[in-house]
Write a protein that holds these residues in place. Sequence first.
Motif, mmCIF file in Angstrom:
data_model
loop_
_atom_site.group_PDB
_atom_site.id
_atom_site.type_symbol
_atom_site.label_atom_id
_atom_site.label_comp_id
_atom_site.label_asym_id
_atom_site.label_seq_id
_atom_site.Cartn_x
_atom_site.Cartn_y
_atom_site.Cartn_z
ATOM 1 N N ALA A 151 8.165 -9.137 -3.682
ATOM 2 C CA ALA A 151 8.466 -8.785 -2.292
ATOM 3 C C ALA A 151 7.353 -7.877 -1.799
ATOM 4 O O ALA A 151 7.036 -6.870 -2.432
ATOM 5 C CB ALA A 151 9.815 -8.084 -2.195
ATOM 6 N N VAL A 152 6.737 -8.240 -0.687
ATOM 7 C CA VAL A 152 5.607 -7.490 -0.136
ATOM 8 C C VAL A 152 6.101 -6.688 1.062
ATOM 9 O O VAL A 152 6.708 -7.246 1.984
ATOM 10 C CB VAL A 152 4.466 -8.425 0.285
ATOM 11 C CG1 VAL A 152 3.272 -7.621 0.802
ATOM 12 C CG2 VAL A 152 4.046 -9.316 -0.886
ATOM 13 N N MET A 153 5.817 -5.382 1.045
ATOM 14 C CA MET A 153 6.272 -4.483 2.107
ATOM 15 C C MET A 153 5.063 -3.959 2.874
ATOM 16 O O MET A 153 4.048 -3.589 2.286
ATOM 17 C CB MET A 153 7.066 -3.327 1.504
ATOM 18 C CG MET A 153 7.991 -2.630 2.457
ATOM 19 S SD MET A 153 9.168 -1.581 1.528
ATOM 20 C CE MET A 153 10.227 -1.066 2.881
ATOM 21 N N HIS B 43 2.008 -0.575 -7.708
ATOM 22 C CA HIS B 43 0.707 -0.940 -7.160
ATOM 23 C C HIS B 43 -0.034 -1.867 -8.126
ATOM 24 O O HIS B 43 -1.048 -2.467 -7.752
ATOM 25 C CB HIS B 43 -0.164 0.308 -6.956
ATOM 26 C CG HIS B 43 0.257 1.157 -5.806
ATOM 27 N ND1 HIS B 43 1.031 2.285 -5.950
ATOM 28 C CD2 HIS B 43 0.013 1.034 -4.480
ATOM 29 C CE1 HIS B 43 1.233 2.830 -4.762
ATOM 30 N NE2 HIS B 43 0.631 2.101 -3.857
ATOM 31 N N ASP B 44 0.442 -1.947 -9.352
ATOM 32 C CA ASP B 44 -0.250 -2.673 -10.408
ATOM 33 C C ASP B 44 0.145 -4.153 -10.341
ATOM 34 O O ASP B 44 1.151 -4.572 -10.904
ATOM 35 C CB ASP B 44 0.122 -2.078 -11.776
ATOM 36 C CG ASP B 44 -0.743 -2.609 -12.901
ATOM 37 O OD1 ASP B 44 -1.283 -3.724 -12.761
ATOM 38 O OD2 ASP B 44 -0.873 -1.913 -13.928
ATOM 39 N N LEU B 45 -0.661 -4.935 -9.651
ATOM 40 C CA LEU B 45 -0.334 -6.346 -9.473
ATOM 41 C C LEU B 45 -0.421 -7.115 -10.785
ATOM 42 O O LEU B 45 0.273 -8.117 -10.977
ATOM 43 C CB LEU B 45 -1.248 -6.967 -8.424
ATOM 44 C CG LEU B 45 -1.063 -6.423 -6.994
ATOM 45 C CD1 LEU B 45 -2.033 -7.104 -6.042
ATOM 46 C CD2 LEU B 45 0.369 -6.611 -6.517
ATOM 47 N N GLU C 251 0.825 -1.205 0.000
ATOM 48 C CA GLU C 251 0.000 0.000 0.000
ATOM 49 C C GLU C 251 0.862 1.260 0.000
ATOM 50 O O GLU C 251 2.042 1.232 0.364
ATOM 51 C CB GLU C 251 -0.908 0.002 1.231
ATOM 52 C CG GLU C 251 -1.990 -1.063 1.188
ATOM 53 C CD GLU C 251 -2.692 -1.229 2.531
ATOM 54 O OE1 GLU C 251 -3.916 -1.011 2.591
ATOM 55 O OE2 GLU C 251 -2.015 -1.573 3.503
ATOM 56 N N SER C 252 0.276 2.376 -0.394
ATOM 57 C CA SER C 252 0.976 3.654 -0.358
ATOM 58 C C SER C 252 1.441 3.959 1.060
ATOM 59 O O SER C 252 0.713 3.702 2.027
ATOM 60 C CB SER C 252 0.057 4.779 -0.845
ATOM 61 O OG SER C 252 -0.292 4.597 -2.202
ATOM 62 N N GLY C 253 2.640 4.520 1.170
ATOM 63 C CA GLY C 253 3.167 4.902 2.469
ATOM 64 C C GLY C 253 3.872 3.806 3.221
ATOM 65 O O GLY C 253 4.270 4.001 4.371
ATOM 66 N N CYS C 254 4.083 2.650 2.584
ATOM 67 C CA CYS C 254 4.715 1.534 3.305
ATOM 68 C C CYS C 254 6.237 1.580 3.252
ATOM 69 O O CYS C 254 6.905 0.769 3.894
ATOM 70 C CB CYS C 254 4.212 0.196 2.780
ATOM 71 S SG CYS C 254 4.772 -0.216 1.106
#
Length: 333
Positions: A230-232, A217-219, A42-45
């Motif tokens: 990689a997920v943050m 953001h575009d999965l 998500e934004s801000g991560c």
Amino acid sequence: MTVLSVRGLTVRFRMRESAPVRAVTDVSFDLAAGECLALVGESGCGKSVLASALLGLLPGNAETAGSALLAGAGDEAATDLIAADEATLARAVRGRRAGLVPQSPAAHLTPVRTVRAHLTETVRRLTGTRGRDALRTATESAAARASFPAGHLDRHPHELSGGLAQRAATALALVGDAPLLLADEPTTGLDRDLVERTVDELRRHTGSTRALLMITHDLAAAARVADRVAVMYAGRLVEIAGADAFFGAPGPRHPYARGLLDALPERAFRPVPGRPPELAALPEGCAFAARCARADAACAAQPPLADGLACHHPDAAPADATRPPQAVEAPGA
């Protein structure tokens, strides 16, 4: 060959009247030649802060720790991007060994210069091309590589749509054929056809000696070109998995990562409940616990990233998902 090796990368922003912002915390990963790693969340991560830290583009109130070794060419020694001084980054790294597609391309273009002028100077400096005709040919080839229309080359940044500015920034980043390419939201403002063409071109940049870190953001774009994902979340990596396992079976192992996929319209179309925590007021334990249906007393302790996962209550593990792939040729190479 490992192009980039990041260990314990941490970024804090000092604030005058509040606690420091813990933007990135203890991030470690390797990026292999021929590989595309998609960094999502998500934004801000903290994704864009991580990219800025690698290129020394953080503001003055930032404090960094850890290391990020960028492989040298031939017998050249690796460069620690976190420890390198500004002169080294400006003269030997940015553009030449590490290219950047910035998140806000219009803000990175000089407003009084045309796209052609930007590209011509970049081509001259990074490739050594000389002569008016040679420069014109090289400049137009660089533009075509990013699907930037030749008829818009003599326009200034304020005359460009968001999509055209994005393609101009992509063209500039590809000129030097840098071993490491950082693409921060490279598909912003593009329609689906151009999204696919852009990520395919970025993917073609990889090869036996080059690698791509794509922040997105575009999965769907990530699924199209990534080798690993990689997920943050809240400044930390919570999962690193092979793209096939992540987008297919068995799927993500971390509840947050699974929630990102479930939010897609073509899947469950169910958003992740709640909101991310403030990075200046993170809990001591798992930052996702307040949003997680599986949370219990164990989540009061921060789960370490082990075997590609930081979670006390994961789904079943896919085999060998965290290992970087062997060097491969890009599609169409």
